[in-house]
Design a protein around this motif. Sequence first.
Motif, PDB file in Angstrom:
ATOM      1  N   SER A  28       0.851  -1.192   0.000  1.00 51.45           N
ATOM      2  CA  SER A  28       0.000   0.000   0.000  1.00 51.45           C
ATOM      3  C   SER A  28       0.886   1.241   0.000  1.00 51.45           C
ATOM      4  O   SER A  28       2.082   1.163   0.310  1.00 51.45           O
ATOM      5  CB  SER A  28      -0.889   0.008   1.248  1.00 51.45           C
ATOM      6  OG  SER A  28      -0.078   0.175   2.410  1.00 51.45           O
ATOM      7  N   ARG A  29       0.299   2.377  -0.306  1.00 52.16           N
ATOM      8  CA  ARG A  29       1.056   3.634  -0.230  1.00 52.16           C
ATOM      9  C   ARG A  29       1.537   3.875   1.203  1.00 52.16           C
ATOM     10  O   ARG A  29       2.644   4.353   1.427  1.00 52.16           O
ATOM     11  CB  ARG A  29       0.200   4.813  -0.682  1.00 52.16           C
ATOM     12  CG  ARG A  29       0.090   4.944  -2.172  1.00 52.16           C
ATOM     13  CD  ARG A  29      -0.483   6.324  -2.526  1.00 52.16           C
ATOM     14  NE  ARG A  29      -0.821   6.410  -3.916  1.00 52.16           N
ATOM     15  CZ  ARG A  29       0.046   6.706  -4.883  1.00 52.16           C
ATOM     16  NH1 ARG A  29       1.304   6.921  -4.599  1.00 52.16           N
ATOM     17  NH2 ARG A  29      -0.340   6.781  -6.136  1.00 52.16           N
ATOM     18  N   PHE A  30       0.692   3.561   2.181  1.00 54.35           N
ATOM     19  CA  PHE A  30       1.093   3.723   3.578  1.00 54.35           C
ATOM     20  C   PHE A  30       2.382   2.956   3.846  1.00 54.35           C
ATOM     21  O   PHE A  30       3.328   3.480   4.451  1.00 54.35           O
ATOM     22  CB  PHE A  30      -0.016   3.234   4.524  1.00 54.35           C
ATOM     23  CG  PHE A  30       0.424   3.170   5.966  1.00 54.35           C
ATOM     24  CD1 PHE A  30       0.445   4.312   6.741  1.00 54.35           C
ATOM     25  CD2 PHE A  30       0.856   1.970   6.533  1.00 54.35           C
ATOM     26  CE1 PHE A  30       0.877   4.273   8.066  1.00 54.35           C
ATOM     27  CE2 PHE A  30       1.295   1.920   7.852  1.00 54.35           C
ATOM     28  CZ  PHE A  30       1.295   3.073   8.618  1.00 54.35           C
ATOM     29  N   HIS A  31       2.422   1.714   3.418  1.00 55.44           N
ATOM     30  CA  HIS A  31       3.594   0.867   3.626  1.00 55.44           C
ATOM     31  C   HIS A  31       4.815   1.482   2.951  1.00 55.44           C
ATOM     32  O   HIS A  31       5.876   1.621   3.568  1.00 55.44           O
ATOM     33  CB  HIS A  31       3.293  -0.522   3.054  1.00 55.44           C
ATOM     34  CG  HIS A  31       4.265  -1.577   3.462  1.00 55.44           C
ATOM     35  ND1 HIS A  31       5.431  -1.814   2.786  1.00 55.44           N
ATOM     36  CD2 HIS A  31       4.239  -2.467   4.487  1.00 55.44           C
ATOM     37  CE1 HIS A  31       6.091  -2.805   3.360  1.00 55.44           C
ATOM     38  NE2 HIS A  31       5.386  -3.221   4.396  1.00 55.44           N
ATOM     39  N   TYR A  32       4.685   1.870   1.717  1.00 55.28           N
ATOM     40  CA  TYR A  32       5.803   2.439   0.948  1.00 55.28           C
ATOM     41  C   TYR A  32       6.286   3.746   1.558  1.00 55.28           C
ATOM     42  O   TYR A  32       7.489   3.954   1.771  1.00 55.28           O
ATOM     43  CB  TYR A  32       5.360   2.641  -0.505  1.00 55.28           C
ATOM     44  CG  TYR A  32       6.378   3.360  -1.343  1.00 55.28           C
ATOM     45  CD1 TYR A  32       7.479   2.681  -1.862  1.00 55.28           C
ATOM     46  CD2 TYR A  32       6.261   4.724  -1.592  1.00 55.28           C
ATOM     47  CE1 TYR A  32       8.432   3.346  -2.617  1.00 55.28           C
ATOM     48  CE2 TYR A  32       7.208   5.386  -2.346  1.00 55.28           C
ATOM     49  CZ  TYR A  32       8.294   4.696  -2.854  1.00 55.28           C
ATOM     50  OH  TYR A  32       9.236   5.350  -3.587  1.00 55.28           O
ATOM     51  N   TRP A  33       5.353   4.652   1.858  1.00 53.51           N
ATOM     52  CA  TRP A  33       5.734   5.955   2.410  1.00 53.51           C
ATOM     53  C   TRP A  33       6.391   5.811   3.778  1.00 53.51           C
ATOM     54  O   TRP A  33       7.353   6.504   4.100  1.00 53.51           O
ATOM     55  CB  TRP A  33       4.512   6.871   2.522  1.00 53.51           C
ATOM     56  CG  TRP A  33       4.010   7.400   1.217  1.00 53.51           C
ATOM     57  CD1 TRP A  33       4.690   7.448   0.032  1.00 53.51           C
ATOM     58  CD2 TRP A  33       2.726   7.970   0.959  1.00 53.51           C
ATOM     59  NE1 TRP A  33       3.905   8.010  -0.946  1.00 53.51           N
ATOM     60  CE2 TRP A  33       2.694   8.344  -0.405  1.00 53.51           C
ATOM     61  CE3 TRP A  33       1.603   8.195   1.746  1.00 53.51           C
ATOM     62  CZ2 TRP A  33       1.586   8.935  -0.995  1.00 53.51           C
ATOM     63  CZ3 TRP A  33       0.489   8.790   1.161  1.00 53.51           C
ATOM     64  CH2 TRP A  33       0.480   9.157  -0.192  1.00 53.51           C
ATOM     65  N   THR A  34       5.858   4.910   4.617  1.00 50.17           N
ATOM     66  CA  THR A  34       6.417   4.711   5.955  1.00 50.17           C
ATOM     67  C   THR A  34       7.830   4.155   5.869  1.00 50.17           C
ATOM     68  O   THR A  34       8.736   4.618   6.580  1.00 50.17           O
ATOM     69  CB  THR A  34       5.511   3.783   6.779  1.00 50.17           C
ATOM     70  OG1 THR A  34       4.214   4.371   6.890  1.00 50.17           O
ATOM     71  CG2 THR A  34       6.075   3.550   8.160  1.00 50.17           C
ATOM     72  N   GLU A  68       2.155   0.578  12.784  1.00 51.28           N
ATOM     73  CA  GLU A  68       0.773   0.329  12.371  1.00 51.28           C
ATOM     74  C   GLU A  68       0.150   1.623  11.876  1.00 51.28           C
ATOM     75  O   GLU A  68       0.599   2.721  12.216  1.00 51.28           O
ATOM     76  CB  GLU A  68      -0.025  -0.237  13.547  1.00 51.28           C
ATOM     77  CG  GLU A  68       0.607  -1.495  14.103  1.00 51.28           C
ATOM     78  CD  GLU A  68      -0.400  -2.556  14.491  1.00 51.28           C
ATOM     79  OE1 GLU A  68      -1.591  -2.433  14.137  1.00 51.28           O
ATOM     80  OE2 GLU A  68       0.024  -3.528  15.143  1.00 51.28           O
ATOM     81  N   SER A  69      -0.891   1.480  11.091  1.00 53.98           N
ATOM     82  CA  SER A  69      -1.599   2.637  10.546  1.00 53.98           C
ATOM     83  C   SER A  69      -2.760   3.013  11.460  1.00 53.98           C
ATOM     84  O   SER A  69      -3.566   2.168  11.840  1.00 53.98           O
ATOM     85  CB  SER A  69      -2.141   2.304   9.152  1.00 53.98           C
ATOM     86  OG  SER A  69      -2.965   3.353   8.682  1.00 53.98           O
ATOM     87  N   ASP A  70      -2.820   4.292  11.819  1.00 52.24           N
ATOM     88  CA  ASP A  70      -3.968   4.850  12.532  1.00 52.24           C
ATOM     89  C   ASP A  70      -4.624   5.835  11.576  1.00 52.24           C
ATOM     90  O   ASP A  70      -4.234   6.998  11.506  1.00 52.24           O
ATOM     91  CB  ASP A  70      -3.515   5.540  13.818  1.00 52.24           C
ATOM     92  CG  ASP A  70      -4.678   6.174  14.586  1.00 52.24           C
ATOM     93  OD1 ASP A  70      -5.851   5.890  14.246  1.00 52.24           O
ATOM     94  OD2 ASP A  70      -4.414   6.959  15.506  1.00 52.24           O
ATOM     95  N   GLU A  71      -5.563   5.318  10.783  1.00 51.06           N
ATOM     96  CA  GLU A  71      -6.243   6.118   9.761  1.00 51.06           C
ATOM     97  C   GLU A  71      -5.230   6.786   8.822  1.00 51.06           C
ATOM     98  O   GLU A  71      -5.340   7.964   8.490  1.00 51.06           O
ATOM     99  CB  GLU A  71      -7.172   7.152  10.401  1.00 51.06           C
ATOM    100  CG  GLU A  71      -8.279   6.508  11.223  1.00 51.06           C
ATOM    101  CD  GLU A  71      -9.218   7.531  11.841  1.00 51.06           C
ATOM    102  OE1 GLU A  71      -8.947   8.747  11.748  1.00 51.06           O
ATOM    103  OE2 GLU A  71     -10.230   7.094  12.419  1.00 51.06           O
TER     104      GLU A  71
END
Length: 198
Positions: free
Chosen positions: A50-56, A148-151
């Motif tokens: 996901s973008r979240f994973h990549y950006w983080t 982890e992602s919080d929203e």
Amino acid sequence: MGVMMSAEPFPEWLRPPVGGWTAEDLDRLPDLPPHTELIDGNLVFVSPQSRFHYWTLRLLENALLAVIPPGWDVSREFSMVLGKRNRPEPDLVVAPLAPDATAEDTWIKPEDVVLAVEVVSPESRERDRWTKPQKYAAAGIRYFWRVESDEGRPVVYAYERDPATNNYALTGIFHDRLKVDHPFPLDIVLSIRPNDGR
């Protein structure tokens, strides 16, 4: 008369051997999907990022590269052999470069790793929360971060290994800012969206 179609043979890795696969098998099995992991002799395939994973990962990798000592490296999605039947691929590992390290290396030894980082995705939640941390602690890796992602905002759970129990103890939960002294002094804003004024 119908045309007979010849079926392609199944890949070797679809039929596990008795006792499961070994860490060495990952280097010889042809056509394995990228970033295949080995957990307790079983092949684990990674879902799309996901973008979240990549950006983080980009944020943490760049931040760690800026603070590690000379002669150290941050390896992204690089496998680590934890024994005959376990070869996970942490999202990030921080370790000194071994004197015998080569460009052809395909894995790292856990005794060289000071920090392992996992960014949790829906399909990896149980592995990243329970299975992998237990294995990393048992292998002697001193620090572990679970993100982890919080929203859509990263939350970093930082752990340090207790040598008396071989388990991780929580040392902090970081929502907006990651500020730690170990394994390296680091102070960053946990903002991952590109072009957000950083």
